[in-house]
Design a protein around this motif. Structure first.
Motif, short mmCIF file in Angstrom:
data_model
loop_
_atom_site.label_atom_id
_atom_site.label_comp_id
_atom_site.label_asym_id
_atom_site.label_seq_id
_atom_site.Cartn_x
_atom_site.Cartn_y
_atom_site.Cartn_z
N GLY A 163 0.78 -1.23 0.00
CA GLY A 163 0.00 0.00 0.00
C GLY A 163 0.81 1.29 0.00
N PHE A 164 2.12 1.17 0.09
CA PHE A 164 2.96 2.36 0.06
C PHE A 164 3.64 2.49 -1.31
CE2 PHE A 164 2.66 1.00 4.44
CZ PHE A 164 2.28 2.18 5.07
N GLU A 165 3.80 3.73 -1.71
CA GLU A 165 4.49 3.98 -2.99
C GLU A 165 5.98 4.07 -2.70
OE1 GLU A 165 2.43 4.06 -5.53
OE2 GLU A 165 0.73 4.06 -4.15
N VAL A 166 6.76 3.21 -3.33
CA VAL A 166 8.20 3.24 -3.10
C VAL A 166 8.91 3.67 -4.37
CG1 VAL A 166 10.23 1.95 -2.35
CG2 VAL A 166 7.99 1.35 -1.42
N LEU A 167 9.75 4.68 -4.24
CA LEU A 167 10.58 5.11 -5.37
C LEU A 167 12.03 4.72 -5.09
CD1 LEU A 167 9.18 8.74 -5.92
CD2 LEU A 167 8.45 6.62 -7.05
N ASP A 168 12.59 3.89 -5.95
CA ASP A 168 14.00 3.53 -5.83
C ASP A 168 14.81 4.46 -6.73
OD1 ASP A 168 13.86 1.07 -4.21
OD2 ASP A 168 12.69 0.32 -5.91
N LEU A 169 15.72 5.19 -6.12
CA LEU A 169 16.56 6.11 -6.91
C LEU A 169 17.90 5.43 -7.18
CD1 LEU A 169 16.02 9.51 -5.03
CD2 LEU A 169 14.53 8.35 -6.67
N GLN A 170 18.39 5.66 -8.38
CA GLN A 170 19.65 5.02 -8.75
C GLN A 170 20.51 6.01 -9.54
OE1 GLN A 170 19.06 1.44 -11.08
NE2 GLN A 170 21.20 1.44 -11.70
N GLY A 171 21.78 6.13 -9.17
CA GLY A 171 22.71 6.95 -9.94
C GLY A 171 22.98 8.30 -9.32
N GLU A 172 22.88 9.34 -10.12
CA GLU A 172 23.27 10.69 -9.68
C GLU A 172 22.11 11.66 -9.86
OE1 GLU A 172 26.83 11.65 -11.88
OE2 GLU A 172 27.93 10.01 -10.94
N LEU A 173 21.72 12.29 -8.75
CA LEU A 173 20.61 13.24 -8.77
C LEU A 173 21.18 14.65 -8.69
CD1 LEU A 173 17.54 13.73 -8.67
CD2 LEU A 173 17.59 13.21 -6.24
N ASP A 174 21.11 15.36 -9.82
CA ASP A 174 21.66 16.73 -9.87
C ASP A 174 20.63 17.66 -10.51
OD1 ASP A 174 21.74 16.26 -12.60
OD2 ASP A 174 23.92 16.14 -12.72
N ALA A 175 21.05 18.87 -10.88
CA ALA A 175 20.10 19.84 -11.43
C ALA A 175 19.55 19.38 -12.77
CB ALA A 175 20.78 21.20 -11.57
N HIS A 176 20.24 18.46 -13.42
CA HIS A 176 19.74 17.95 -14.69
C HIS A 176 18.72 16.84 -14.51
CE1 HIS A 176 19.74 17.62 -18.98
NE2 HIS A 176 20.00 16.33 -18.92
N THR A 177 19.03 15.92 -13.60
CA THR A 177 18.17 14.74 -13.44
C THR A 177 17.01 14.98 -12.46
OG1 THR A 177 19.70 13.84 -11.78
CG2 THR A 177 20.03 13.14 -14.05
N ALA A 178 17.06 16.09 -11.70
CA ALA A 178 16.03 16.35 -10.69
C ALA A 178 14.63 16.43 -11.31
CB ALA A 178 16.34 17.63 -9.92
N SER A 179 14.54 16.87 -12.57
CA SER A 179 13.21 17.02 -13.19
C SER A 179 12.51 15.66 -13.32
CB SER A 179 13.32 17.71 -14.54
OG SER A 179 14.13 16.96 -15.40
N GLN A 180 13.28 14.59 -13.48
CA GLN A 180 12.66 13.25 -13.56
C GLN A 180 11.97 12.90 -12.25
OE1 GLN A 180 15.18 10.02 -15.15
NE2 GLN A 180 16.61 11.60 -15.78
N LEU A 181 12.65 13.20 -11.15
CA LEU A 181 12.08 12.92 -9.83
C LEU A 181 10.84 13.79 -9.60
CD1 LEU A 181 12.16 11.64 -7.01
CD2 LEU A 181 13.77 13.41 -6.33
N GLU A 182 10.95 15.03 -10.03
CA GLU A 182 9.85 15.97 -9.89
C GLU A 182 8.60 15.47 -10.63
OE1 GLU A 182 11.18 19.90 -10.31
OE2 GLU A 182 9.19 20.74 -10.02
N ASP A 183 8.80 14.97 -11.84
CA ASP A 183 7.67 14.47 -12.64
C ASP A 183 6.99 13.28 -11.95
OD1 ASP A 183 8.22 16.38 -14.51
OD2 ASP A 183 9.26 15.04 -15.90
N VAL A 184 7.80 12.38 -11.41
CA VAL A 184 7.23 11.20 -10.76
C VAL A 184 6.46 11.60 -9.49
CG1 VAL A 184 7.79 9.03 -9.58
CG2 VAL A 184 8.97 9.63 -11.70
N LEU A 185 7.03 12.50 -8.70
CA LEU A 185 6.35 12.94 -7.48
C LEU A 185 5.04 13.66 -7.81
CD1 LEU A 185 9.04 14.32 -5.00
CD2 LEU A 185 7.56 12.33 -4.70
N LYS A 186 5.10 14.53 -8.81
CA LYS A 186 3.90 15.26 -9.20
C LYS A 186 2.79 14.30 -9.62
CE LYS A 186 5.77 18.58 -11.92
NZ LYS A 186 5.87 19.72 -12.86
N SER A 187 3.15 13.27 -10.38
CA SER A 187 2.12 12.37 -10.86
C SER A 187 1.53 11.55 -9.69
CB SER A 187 2.63 11.49 -12.01
OG SER A 187 3.10 10.26 -11.55
N LEU A 188 2.34 11.21 -8.70
CA LEU A 188 1.79 10.52 -7.52
C LEU A 188 0.82 11.42 -6.77
CD1 LEU A 188 4.92 8.70 -6.00
CD2 LEU A 188 2.99 7.65 -7.19
N ILE A 189 1.22 12.68 -6.58
CA ILE A 189 0.37 13.62 -5.84
C ILE A 189 -0.96 13.84 -6.59
CG2 ILE A 189 0.18 16.00 -5.01
CD1 ILE A 189 3.31 15.88 -4.68
#
Lengths: 140, 118
Positions: free
Chosen positions: B13-39
């Motif tokens: 019942g919990f949403e789990v996001l596994d992050l892999q690699g390097e999260l920087d100013a370039h890749t942060a938008s991917q995380l943002e998109d996934v979080l927005k869609s969950l919300i």
């Protein structure tokens, strides 16, 4: 080894290039005998500096260029980032209150705080219409 | 070259996001998109697992800053787990541990969610 040496790289203002910047910095810091912890600090500080220039100085205009210079000597590494984008007033900078920012759904301002935390010295000057950010990391 | 990946899975019942690699100013938008869609789907019990995340810059932390209030306002939370020492240090330097639940593993995050809802 550990003789004075310098390395320079010109980079187009796109966040796509941040991973290359990190690799460049890590490679030379390692070659010049910095510890893994020091390399992590330097890598993050340079990433934050370059990110600010790309996003705020150049507004993600990838036709613009910034220059990254690394100078090693017996005591320290000097990093210089030069750009010709919008200048920043370091004196007016206030470290962000993260709790307040969260409440306002805001972000940002953390890069400079990290640079100051991770490096031994950070300075910023505008010279001949160029913004010059200097940071240094001592070996000991 | 792809230096960042997100895997989304469901764990009791919990949403789990596994992050892999390097999260920087370039890749942060991917995380943002996934979080927005969950919300947007009102899925607000979110666990972010950092086990395979090697690197984070402040732009990555910025994503959590921008959405945590939205998630909490619909009764959920974003709990962070399995950070390596270097990644944790960045959160720590910026004072996040007093504002976010950060756990050693997912089990602790799940337990806290269950406790919170009691």
């Amino acid at each position: 080894m550990d003789k004075a040496a310098s390395y320079q790289k010109s980079i187009k203002a796109s966040t796509k290039n941040l991973s290359d910047i990190r690799k460049f910095v890590s490679k030379y810091a390692e070659e010049h005998g910095f510890t893994q912890d020091q390399i992590s600090d330097i890598r993050l500080a340079v990433d934050e500096a370059a990110t600010n220039i790309i996003k705020h100085g150049y507004k993600n205009d990838d036709t613009q260029t910034l220059t990254l210079k690394l100078e090693f000597d017996d005591e320290k590494l000097n990093v210089t980032l030069t750009d010709q984008g919008v200048s920043f007033d370091l004196k007016k900078y206030k470290s962000p209150d993260i709790r307040q920012q969260i409440e306002k759904r805001k972000r940002g301002g953390m890069g400079i705080r990290l640079m100051k935390n991770l490096m031994d010295d950070v300075s910023y000057n505008v010279q001949n219409q160029k913004n010059v950010l200097k940071m240094s990391k001592n070996r000991n | 070259m792809k230096n960042f990946k997100i895997n989304h899975r469901n764990k009791s019942g919990f949403e789990v996001l596994d992050l892999q690699g390097e999260l920087d100013a370039h890749t942060a938008s991917q995380l943002e998109d996934v979080l927005k869609s969950l919300i947007n789907k009102n899925k607000s019990n979110i666990i972010v697992n950092f086990k395979d995340l090697d690197y984070i810059a402040s732009a990555g932390l910025g994503v959590f800053m921008a959405y945590i209030e939205d998630v909490r306002s619909i009764g959920g939370d974003i709990k962070l787990t399995n950070m390596n020492e270097k990644v944790y240090n960045v959160f720590d330097l910026l004072g996040f541990p007093t504002l976010y639940d950060i756990f050693e593993d997912e089990q602790h995050a799940v337990a806290k969610f269950l406790n919170d809802s009691e």
